[in-house]
Design a protein around this motif. Structure first.
Motif, mmCIF file in Angstrom:
data_model
loop_
_atom_site.group_PDB
_atom_site.id
_atom_site.type_symbol
_atom_site.label_atom_id
_atom_site.label_comp_id
_atom_site.label_asym_id
_atom_site.label_seq_id
_atom_site.Cartn_x
_atom_site.Cartn_y
_atom_site.Cartn_z
ATOM 1 N N GLY A 67 0.787 -1.225 0.000
ATOM 2 C CA GLY A 67 0.000 0.000 0.000
ATOM 3 C C GLY A 67 0.819 1.275 0.000
ATOM 4 N N HIS A 68 2.130 1.133 -0.087
ATOM 5 C CA HIS A 68 3.019 2.292 -0.026
ATOM 6 C C HIS A 68 3.770 2.491 -1.349
ATOM 7 N N SER A 69 4.505 3.590 -1.396
ATOM 8 C CA SER A 69 5.317 3.936 -2.563
ATOM 9 C C SER A 69 6.783 3.641 -2.262
ATOM 10 N N VAL A 70 7.456 2.967 -3.187
ATOM 11 C CA VAL A 70 8.873 2.666 -3.067
ATOM 12 C C VAL A 70 9.576 3.282 -4.282
ATOM 13 N N THR A 71 10.643 4.033 -4.010
ATOM 14 C CA THR A 71 11.399 4.657 -5.090
ATOM 15 C C THR A 71 12.852 4.249 -4.972
ATOM 16 N N THR A 72 13.399 3.787 -6.090
ATOM 17 C CA THR A 72 14.816 3.432 -6.169
ATOM 18 C C THR A 72 15.511 4.469 -7.054
ATOM 19 N N LEU A 73 16.806 4.327 -7.210
ATOM 20 C CA LEU A 73 17.539 5.261 -8.065
ATOM 21 C C LEU A 73 17.018 5.234 -9.504
ATOM 22 N N GLU A 74 16.518 4.084 -9.939
ATOM 23 C CA GLU A 74 15.941 4.006 -11.295
ATOM 24 C C GLU A 74 14.779 4.978 -11.464
ATOM 25 N N GLY A 75 14.089 5.286 -10.389
ATOM 26 C CA GLY A 75 12.964 6.212 -10.440
ATOM 27 C C GLY A 75 13.345 7.666 -10.231
ATOM 28 N N LEU A 76 14.626 7.926 -10.026
ATOM 29 C CA LEU A 76 15.093 9.291 -9.754
ATOM 30 C C LEU A 76 16.195 9.728 -10.718
ATOM 31 N N GLN A 77 16.170 9.223 -11.920
ATOM 32 C CA GLN A 77 17.266 9.461 -12.856
ATOM 33 C C GLN A 77 17.537 10.932 -13.124
ATOM 34 N N GLU A 78 16.503 11.725 -13.327
ATOM 35 C CA GLU A 78 16.722 13.144 -13.618
ATOM 36 C C GLU A 78 17.344 13.861 -12.423
ATOM 37 N N GLU A 79 16.797 13.604 -11.253
ATOM 38 C CA GLU A 79 17.290 14.236 -10.034
ATOM 39 C C GLU A 79 18.729 13.807 -9.734
ATOM 40 N N ALA A 80 19.017 12.542 -9.961
ATOM 41 C CA ALA A 80 20.333 11.994 -9.634
ATOM 42 C C ALA A 80 21.403 12.346 -10.661
ATOM 43 N N LYS A 81 21.009 12.531 -11.898
ATOM 44 C CA LYS A 81 21.979 12.774 -12.974
ATOM 45 C C LYS A 81 22.823 14.015 -12.710
ATOM 46 N N GLU A 82 22.175 15.093 -12.351
ATOM 47 C CA GLU A 82 22.858 16.358 -12.085
ATOM 48 C C GLU A 82 23.883 16.200 -10.955
ATOM 49 N N PHE A 83 23.441 15.623 -9.857
ATOM 50 C CA PHE A 83 24.303 15.467 -8.694
ATOM 51 C C PHE A 83 25.423 14.460 -8.945
ATOM 52 N N GLY A 84 25.119 13.352 -9.577
ATOM 53 C CA GLY A 84 26.098 12.294 -9.813
ATOM 54 C C GLY A 84 27.309 12.754 -10.600
ATOM 55 N N ALA A 85 27.125 13.702 -11.487
ATOM 56 C CA ALA A 85 28.248 14.221 -12.274
ATOM 57 C C ALA A 85 29.286 14.894 -11.377
ATOM 58 N N PHE A 86 28.856 15.522 -10.312
ATOM 59 C CA PHE A 86 29.791 16.181 -9.390
ATOM 60 C C PHE A 86 30.594 15.158 -8.593
ATOM 61 N N ILE A 87 29.981 14.039 -8.264
ATOM 62 C CA ILE A 87 30.681 12.962 -7.560
ATOM 63 C C ILE A 87 31.741 12.370 -8.491
ATOM 64 N N ALA A 88 31.371 12.120 -9.725
ATOM 65 C CA ALA A 88 32.314 11.563 -10.700
ATOM 66 C C ALA A 88 33.462 12.521 -10.955
ATOM 67 N N ASP A 89 33.169 13.816 -11.023
ATOM 68 C CA ASP A 89 34.194 14.830 -11.287
ATOM 69 C C ASP A 89 35.268 14.849 -10.200
ATOM 70 N N GLN A 90 34.923 14.451 -9.000
ATOM 71 C CA GLN A 90 35.880 14.444 -7.888
ATOM 72 C C GLN A 90 36.576 13.092 -7.733
ATOM 73 N N GLY A 91 36.348 12.179 -8.678
ATOM 74 C CA GLY A 91 36.982 10.865 -8.619
ATOM 75 C C GLY A 91 36.473 10.009 -7.487
ATOM 76 N N ALA A 92 35.249 10.244 -7.062
ATOM 77 C CA ALA A 92 34.706 9.558 -5.893
ATOM 78 C C ALA A 92 33.940 8.297 -6.241
ATOM 79 N N GLU A 93 34.007 7.858 -7.476
ATOM 80 C CA GLU A 93 33.296 6.636 -7.845
ATOM 81 C C GLU A 93 34.265 5.624 -8.428
ATOM 82 N N GLN A 94 35.271 5.301 -7.671
ATOM 83 C CA GLN A 94 36.318 4.428 -8.172
ATOM 84 C C GLN A 94 35.757 3.111 -8.688
ATOM 85 N N CYS A 95 35.057 2.356 -7.849
ATOM 86 C CA CYS A 95 34.474 1.115 -8.351
ATOM 87 C C CYS A 95 32.998 1.296 -8.663
ATOM 88 N N GLY A 96 32.365 2.281 -8.051
ATOM 89 C CA GLY A 96 30.965 2.592 -8.325
ATOM 90 C C GLY A 96 29.951 1.786 -7.540
#
Length: 158
Positions: A67-96
Motif C-alpha cells: 500500500g506504499h510507494s517505493v522509489t529506487t535510483l531508477e525512479g530518480l534518474q533526472e534528479e540523480a543525474k545532475e548530482f552524480g556528475a559532481f561525484i564523478a568529477d571528484q573521482g569519488a566513484e572508483q568502483c561505483g
C-alpha cells in the motif's frame, strides 16, 4: 501472499513469501541499483525511499511496503543525474558499487535541507560504506554541487 506497491511510479502487485525482504522484491523487479552489501543495515548500499523517506531495504519486509510507494535510483534518474556528475568529477566513484546508495542518501539530505553545512553532510552520510575512496571525494563532490546550485539560483534571481 500478494501485495500492492507503487514502485518508481508504477503500481505492481507481486506474489511474495511472508519473509521476502524489500531489497529482494525491488531487485526482482529489475531495480539493480539497490545493492546487497552488509545485510545488517550498516552500509547504506540498499537505500530506497519508502513514502519519500530513506530506508535500508535489507531490513524491511516487503509486506511492510504493501500500500506504499517505493522509489529506487531508477525512479530518480533526472534528479540523480545532475548530482552524480559532481561525484564523478571528484573521482569519488572508483568502483561505483556504493554510488547508488550514496546518491539516494545525498538526495534525501538535499530534500531535508537544501544547503546543509559540512558537518551535517558528514553526519547524514556516516552510514554509507565505501571501501575505495575514503569519503573525501564524495564530500568534495557534494560541496561542489551545493556551490553550483547556489550560483545557479543566484543567476536565476538576477
Amino acid at each position: 501472499m500478494q501485495i500492492t506497491i507503487t514502485l518508481n511510479g508504477t503500481k505492481i502487485s507481486p506474489e511474495i513469501e511472508p519473509d521476502t525482504l524489500l531489497i529482494d522484491l525491488v531487485r526482482s523487479q529489475g531495480c539493480y541499483s539497490v545493492k546487497r552489501g552488509c545485510e545488517t543495515a550498516n552500509c547504506g548500499l540498499c537505500t530506497v525511499f519508502l513514502d519519500e523517506k530513506p530506508v535500508l531495504s535489507c531490513s524491511v519486509l516487503a509486506a511492510r511496503a504493501d500500500g506504499h510507494s517505493v522509489t529506487t535510483l531508477e525512479g530518480l534518474q533526472e534528479e540523480a543525474k545532475e548530482f552524480g556528475a559532481f561525484i564523478a568529477d571528484q573521482g569519488a566513484e572508483q568502483c561505483g558499487f556504493c554510488n547508488p546508495g550514496f546518491i539516494m542518501n545525498a538526495l534525501a539530505l538535499f530534500r531535508e535541507k537544501e544547503f546543509p553545512e559540512e558537518d551535517e553532510i558528514r553526519e547524514y552520510l556516516a552510514g554509507n560504506l565505501c571501501r575505495c575512496s575514503g569519503y573525501e571525494g564524495q564530500l568534495r563532490g557534494i560541496l561542489a554541487f551545493l556551490d553550483w546550485k547556489r550560483e545557479k539560483q543566484k543567476e536565476a534571481a538576477e
